[in-house]
Design an enzyme around this catalytic site. Sequence first.
Site, PDB file in Angstrom:
ATOM      1  N   CYS A  25       0.810  -1.232   0.000  1.00  0.00           N
ATOM      2  CA  CYS A  25       0.000   0.000   0.000  1.00  0.00           C
ATOM      3  C   CYS A  25       0.838   1.274   0.000  1.00  0.00           C
ATOM      4  CB  CYS A  25      -0.975  -0.003   1.175  1.00  0.00           C
ATOM      5  SG  CYS A  25      -2.253  -1.256   0.986  1.00  0.00           S
ATOM      6  N   HIS A  75     -13.153   9.474  -7.300  1.00  0.00           N
ATOM      7  CA  HIS A  75     -12.176   9.560  -8.379  1.00  0.00           C
ATOM      8  C   HIS A  75     -11.089  10.599  -8.106  1.00  0.00           C
ATOM      9  CE1 HIS A  75     -15.099   7.021 -10.357  1.00  0.00           C
ATOM     10  NE2 HIS A  75     -14.113   6.639 -11.160  1.00  0.00           N
ATOM     11  N   GLU A 136     -13.160  -0.581   2.954  1.00  0.00           N
ATOM     12  CA  GLU A 136     -12.114  -0.390   1.954  1.00  0.00           C
ATOM     13  C   GLU A 136     -12.076  -1.545   0.955  1.00  0.00           C
ATOM     14  OE1 GLU A 136      -8.163   1.359   3.108  1.00  0.00           O
ATOM     15  OE2 GLU A 136      -7.499  -0.671   2.581  1.00  0.00           O
TER      16      GLU A 136
END
Length: 158
Positions: A25, A75, A136
Site C-alpha cells: 500500500c 475519483h 475499503e
Amino acid sequence: MSKIRITKQFSFETGHALYGYDGKCRNVHGHSYKLSVTVLGEPITDPAHVKFGMVIDFGDLKKIVKTEIVDQFDHATVFNKNTPHVELAKELQDRDHHVILVDYQPTSENMVIDFAAKIQKHLPSHIYLHSLKLQETETSFAEWYASDQDAPQPPKGE
C-alpha cells in the site's frame, strides 16, 4: 419518544498511497469504498410537518454526505501533504488530475475520523452522528462511533 437510528450507504472510488508503509500500500492504488452513515434522533411527531415520522429525510442526509465526502473524494487521489508524495501530487495536478492533500496518513481509520468531523458540522441540531463504517475492501473496514470518542458530542451551535 423513542430514539431511532437510520443509516444511508454511499460508494465512491478513491486512490491513495501510504508513505513510509512497509507493504504494497506504499504504492499508489485505489479502492471502491463503501461508507455507511448512521444518525440518531427522534422521529418528528407533528402530523402537520412535511417530514412527519422521519428522524431526518434520507435525501437531506444524502445531500450532506454527497457534498462533503462523495463529491470530494470520488475519483480523487489522496496523499498526506507532509510527505514527499506532494511532488507526485503536484505532477498529477499539473496533468489535471483531482488530488486531495490531507494532514494525515490516508488510511481508512484516519479517513473515517475526517469524514465524521465533516458530516457532524452539517447535521441539524436535533440529529447526532452515531457511527460511520468505511469499507475499503470486501473484508476490511474501519468504524467510528460517537460513543467511543473521549468527549461527548457537544450540542450543535456551541
